[in-house]
Design a protein around this motif. Structure first.
Motif, PDB file in Angstrom:
ATOM      1  N   LEU A 595       0.794  -1.198   0.035  1.00 47.13           N
ATOM      2  CA  LEU A 595      -0.100  -0.201   0.016  1.00 47.13           C
ATOM      3  C   LEU A 595       1.012   1.018  -0.100  1.00 47.13           C
ATOM      4  O   LEU A 595       0.598   2.189  -0.741  1.00 47.13           O
ATOM      5  N   ALA A 596       1.989   1.283   0.955  1.00 44.02           N
ATOM      6  CA  ALA A 596       2.842   2.464   0.753  1.00 44.02           C
ATOM      7  C   ALA A 596       3.682   2.736  -0.329  1.00 44.02           C
ATOM      8  O   ALA A 596       3.669   3.703  -0.871  1.00 44.02           O
ATOM      9  N   GLN A 597       3.807   1.610  -1.036  1.00 42.11           N
ATOM     10  CA  GLN A 597       4.586   1.515  -2.443  1.00 42.11           C
ATOM     11  C   GLN A 597       3.644   2.274  -3.372  1.00 42.11           C
ATOM     12  O   GLN A 597       4.074   3.419  -4.162  1.00 42.11           O
ATOM     13  N   LEU A 598       2.545   2.041  -3.564  1.00 43.68           N
ATOM     14  CA  LEU A 598       1.291   2.419  -4.670  1.00 43.68           C
ATOM     15  C   LEU A 598       1.177   3.957  -4.183  1.00 43.68           C
ATOM     16  O   LEU A 598       1.272   4.808  -5.248  1.00 43.68           O
ATOM     17  N   ILE A 599       0.988   4.449  -2.823  1.00 43.50           N
ATOM     18  CA  ILE A 599       0.927   5.685  -2.866  1.00 43.50           C
ATOM     19  C   ILE A 599       2.320   6.436  -3.007  1.00 43.50           C
ATOM     20  O   ILE A 599       2.146   7.526  -3.692  1.00 43.50           O
ATOM     21  N   GLY A 600       3.272   6.097  -2.692  1.00 44.42           N
ATOM     22  CA  GLY A 600       4.608   6.700  -3.197  1.00 44.42           C
ATOM     23  C   GLY A 600       4.644   6.761  -4.341  1.00 44.42           C
ATOM     24  O   GLY A 600       5.378   7.625  -4.902  1.00 44.42           O
ATOM     25  N   HIS A 601       4.394   5.772  -5.284  1.00 48.61           N
ATOM     26  CA  HIS A 601       4.897   5.659  -6.562  1.00 48.61           C
ATOM     27  C   HIS A 601       3.644   6.843  -7.242  1.00 48.61           C
ATOM     28  O   HIS A 601       4.215   7.118  -8.691  1.00 48.61           O
ATOM     29  N   ALA A 602       2.551   7.145  -6.801  1.00 49.51           N
ATOM     30  CA  ALA A 602       1.775   8.084  -7.309  1.00 49.51           C
ATOM     31  C   ALA A 602       2.102   9.326  -6.979  1.00 49.51           C
ATOM     32  O   ALA A 602       1.463  10.249  -7.328  1.00 49.51           O
ATOM     33  N   GLY A 603       3.431   9.687  -6.228  1.00 51.68           N
ATOM     34  CA  GLY A 603       3.893  10.881  -5.993  1.00 51.68           C
ATOM     35  C   GLY A 603       3.239  11.472  -4.654  1.00 51.68           C
ATOM     36  O   GLY A 603       3.648  12.667  -4.417  1.00 51.68           O
ATOM     37  N   LYS A 604       2.854  10.726  -3.790  1.00 51.49           N
ATOM     38  CA  LYS A 604       2.362  11.243  -2.659  1.00 51.49           C
ATOM     39  C   LYS A 604       3.642  10.696  -1.421  1.00 51.49           C
ATOM     40  O   LYS A 604       4.229  10.129  -1.845  1.00 51.49           O
ATOM     41  N   ARG A 605       3.546  11.852  -0.485  1.00 50.79           N
ATOM     42  CA  ARG A 605       4.870  11.498   0.712  1.00 50.79           C
ATOM     43  C   ARG A 605       4.020  10.609   1.473  1.00 50.79           C
ATOM     44  O   ARG A 605       3.059  10.730   2.186  1.00 50.79           O
ATOM     45  N   VAL A 606       4.705   9.485   1.626  1.00 43.36           N
ATOM     46  CA  VAL A 606       4.187   8.349   2.455  1.00 43.36           C
ATOM     47  C   VAL A 606       5.420   7.562   3.471  1.00 43.36           C
ATOM     48  O   VAL A 606       6.607   7.720   2.715  1.00 43.36           O
ATOM     49  N   ILE A 607       5.109   7.297   4.389  1.00 44.05           N
ATOM     50  CA  ILE A 607       6.240   6.534   5.428  1.00 44.05           C
ATOM     51  C   ILE A 607       5.536   5.444   6.007  1.00 44.05           C
ATOM     52  O   ILE A 607       4.323   5.296   6.350  1.00 44.05           O
ATOM     53  N   ILE A 608       6.284   4.476   6.063  1.00 42.69           N
ATOM     54  CA  ILE A 608       5.829   3.275   6.777  1.00 42.69           C
ATOM     55  C   ILE A 608       6.431   3.000   8.364  1.00 42.69           C
ATOM     56  O   ILE A 608       7.535   3.286   8.203  1.00 42.69           O
TER      57      ILE A 608
END
Length: 776
Positions: A595-608
């Motif tokens: 889930l974090a990969q897809l969010i980050g791949h879409a250009g959003k700032r994400v951290i696990i």
């Protein structure tokens, strides 16, 4: 089950009251039943086919090993109609033919007497096939059940034991039944030879009829002998009783005419005369009373004649009184008219009154004469009545002296008549019994003799195979149903939603481990950071399946989870999402990373953030060499920037958890003020914070993070996680349950899914995904 005080919301109350029943029907219609049956066949067809094959194999083996059996049948009519002469002469009472009588005859047919007669007649004791049947299936079944075998008999009882065994074997092959509601009995006998079966069946019918004739003859002969002796006794008793009657009459001077004693006849005659005399006396007295009533009601100075009509017809029937009364009525009419015309004091009117007074006096004189006549008649009738009463009293007094003798006489006469009647009846029966002995007839006759059967009775090939087929299907269906009932795990989205009252956000298919190329070394800091983050380790390919296979069904299911998070309303735009499960190894860490990969791949700032402090499996996969992480940041030993790891290809950042020694107070760590401040900082730095939490059932850490997390997602492994476990986990964590946005069925077998979700079979076909470029 947790008390409702811990579940304040409507959704929690629904889970508490009705969401825990797995078998609760969603639709309840015919369509649901048909869909379930089709799904059941798809799931359990292998078990059904296996049991059916075994049953058919057993049926074929049985048909090959079992010797053929032929059945000879003969029909016997019981209650053979007799001629009228035989029915009249029969000495033995004929019982009506009913169900009890038929059952009695069936028991006679199965009796040892009939069996021994047929065995001796056909010498069945020397038949080798018949001897081998002595070890019957019944005795074999007794040995299988553990019934001890009978002890060997001594030498002097060998013959009796052998005879009993032979009779038992014969009776096992013999059957006798009533045909419908008729009086026809069907006798059947099973043998390995068709000719032998018919021969023995006919022999049983003949032996039964012979036994009927013999028993009838013996009964008649016994009854005749008894009647002969009884007749002799009754004749002597009748003669003795008649002599006693004649002697008693002579001794007591009893004379009888017309069947009655003379004294009785006299009393009867006097009774009749007395009744007539009393009736005449009563009649005369009534007439006298009526006349006296007329005289009392008409005094000497009365102006009119009264009570003549009320006295009845006695006075009016007298012609003199009737004549005078007519004249009186005529004068009375004239007196009324003339008084109205000329006045009451007119001479003519006065003369009419004088004449009326004279006529009234004459009428009363005539009534007095009739009264005297009636009084005279009454006195005569009364004297006659008293005379008859005296005569009757004398006759009754005289008859009482002979009552005791008459009673004794009647008793003697009754006894003499009874003996004579019995003698005549027995004499008639005796003559009939003599005729019956010379004309014996059986109550049964053969309707249709047995002929050798053309086909074997058993085993029936088609029937055995059909029983094997349907029995195997039934057993297989039962075993399959038992497997379905025992399969208390989550299989479908509708099952999850109906039981947990939570939406199922996504069906994540099972993905095999794939090879993933290593990413480039880290060079650039993210979002204005001045440090060089550590590179996330790319070893386990399954953690990177969402980005390495962006057109796969797996990646699309992860996008469904992300969409559900975005559609969930919260107070802030930067969302902290907690991923948890009921048990370990359900794939929550993999889903968190994907889930974090897809969010980050879409250009959003994400951290696990790995918050599974006791078992940081995600840190072991993504940052196996990390020496500092979440605990060090919370304790202040390291800064956040010094502990973050990053993947340059997907812009994924990761805050690991380093486990050096066993931690005992992880829940206190996660609920501390430092942890809250850390998550507030992460909320300001990132668009999404994905928190990999420990499972709910083993530890309580997830409940300590509810103040930090905006929403939770529950991961349930398809076909493995027990329903009871998930229910218990949610009941013990009501605060987590309140903020759950849904569940995810992970590691779903899409091919097997078609066998469980009958309504959405087409949904699981890959061909619809390939049209949009998706492929697994």
């Amino acid at each position: 089950m947790l008390h409702s005080n811990f579940l304040p919301s409507d959704r929690a109350r629904a889970l508490l009251e009705g969401g825990l029943a797995q078998d609760q029907a969603e639709g309840g219609g015919i369509g649901d039943l048909v869909s379930y049956l089709f799904g059941f066949l798809k799931r359990q067809y292998a078990v059904i086919l296996f049991t059916t094959a075994l049953a058919l194999s057993a049926s074929v083996i049985y048909l090959k090993t079992t010797p053929p059996t032929y059945t000879g049948k003969v029909k016997v009519l019981f209650g053979n109609p007799k001629t009228q002469f035989v029915q009249q002469q029969s000495i033995v009472a004929e019982a009506p033919i009913d169900m009890t009588q038929i059952e009695t005859q069936l028991e006679i047919l199965r009796s040892k007497t009939i069996a021994l007669a047929v065995i001796n007649q056909l010498k069945l004791a020397e038949d080798p096939t018949f001897k081998s049947s002595e070890r019957s299936f019944r005795s074999l079944w007794q040995r299988i059940r553990g019934v001890p075998a009978p002890q060997q008999p001594p030498q002097d009882t060998d013959q009796a034991a052998s005879e009993d065994a032979l009779v038992n074997a014969f009776r096992e092959r013999l059957s006798a039944n009533r045909v419908g509601a008729s009086n026809v009995i069907e006798i059947s006998f099973n043998a390995n030879s068709a000719q032998r079966a018919a021969e023995i069946a006919n022999a049983v019918a003949n032996a039964y009829i012979s036994d009927q004739l013999n028993s009838k003859f013996e009964a008649n002969r016994t009854a005749t002998t008894w009647l002969q002796d009884r007749l002799r006794e009754l004749g002597q008793q009748a003669q003795t009783a008649e002599r006693a009657v004649n002697v008693y009459k002579s001794e007591n001077n009893i004379v009888v005419t017309g069947g009655k004693p003379i004294d009785d006849q006299l009393v009867t005659d006097l009774n009749s005369r007395l009744v007539a005399a009393r009736a005449q006396t009563a009649d005369n007295l009534a007439r006298l009373n009526r006349f006296e009533s007329i005289l009392r009601s008409n005094s000497a100075d009365s102006a009119s004649i009264g009570n003549l009509d009320a006295s009845g017809s006695d006075a009016l029937s007298n012609p003199i009184i009737n004549n005078l009364r007519q004249q009186y009525l005529e004068y009375s009419r004239r007196e009324t008219e003339w008084s109205a015309r000329f006045g009451r004091d007119h001479l003519a009117v006065v003369n009419l009154r004088t004449r009326m007074r004279d006529i009234r006096t004459s009428i009363l004189d005539e009534v007095r004469r009739l009264a005297e006549t009636s009084r005279s008649d009454y006195e005569v009738a009364k004297q006659r009545q008293e005379s008859v009463e005296k005569q009757l009293a004398q006759a009754v007094s005289q008859s009482r002296t002979t009552n005791s003798a008459e009673l004794t006489l009647r008793e003697l006469e009754t006894r003499a008549k009874s003996y004579r009647s019995l003698y005549d009846s027995f004499l008639q029966r005796y003559m009939g019994s003599i005729q019956q002995e010379s004309f014996p007839i059986s109550e049964a006759r053969i309707l249709s003799p047995a002929s050798p059967p053309l086909n074997k009775t058993k085993p029936k090939g088609l029937l055995v195979l059909a029983l094997g087929l349907f029995g195997g299907i039934a057993i297989g269906g039962g075993l399959g149903l038992l497997r379905d009932i025992m399969d208390r795990v989550f299989r479908t989205t509708s099952q999850v939603e109906s039981i947990l009252h939570l939406p199922c956000l996504s069906l994540v298919p099972r993905v095999k481990d794939i090879a993933v190329p290593k990413g480039p070394p880290a060079r650039v800091a993210s979002h204005d950071q001045t440090f060089n983050p550590r590179a996330i380790h790319r070893k386990a390919g399954i953690f990177w399946a969402a980005t390495t296979m962006p057109l796969s069904r797996f990646a699309e299911s992860i996008r469904s989870i992300k969409l559900a998070i975005d559609l969930n309303p919260t107070k802030t735009s930067n969302k902290i999402v907690g991923i948890t499960s009921s048990l370990p190894n359900e794939g929550k860490s993999t889903l968190s990373a994907s889930l974090a990969q897809l969010i980050g791949h879409a250009g959003k700032r994400v951290i696990i953030v790995d918050c599974d402090l006791k078992n940081p499996s995600l840190s072991a996969e993504l940052a196996p060499t990390a020496t500092a992480g979440l605990i060090e940041v919370i304790s202040g030993a390291r800064t956040l920037e010094e502990t973050i790891w990053k993947d340059q290809k997907t812009n994924l950042e990761f805050l690991p958890a380093v486990k050096r020694t066993p931690l005992f107070h992880t829940s206190e760590i996660l609920s501390s003020e430092q942890t809250r401040k850390l998550f507030d900082k992460l909320r300001t730095m990132y668009d999404y914070v994905i928190v990999d939490l420990p499972p709910l059932a083993p530890v309580v850490d997830v409940r300590a993070t509810t103040p930090l997390i905006d929403c939770f997602i529950l991961v349930v492994e398809w076909g493995r996680t027990k329903i009871d476990v998930v229910q218990h986990a949610l009941h013990t964590a009501p605060n987590v349950y309140e903020t759950l946005i849904g569940t995810v069925l992970n590691k779903t077998d899409m091919k097997a899914m078609k066998r469980y979700d009958g309504y959405h079979n087409d949904y699981y076909h890959n061909e619809y995904y390939t049209r949009y470029g998706y492929a697994d």
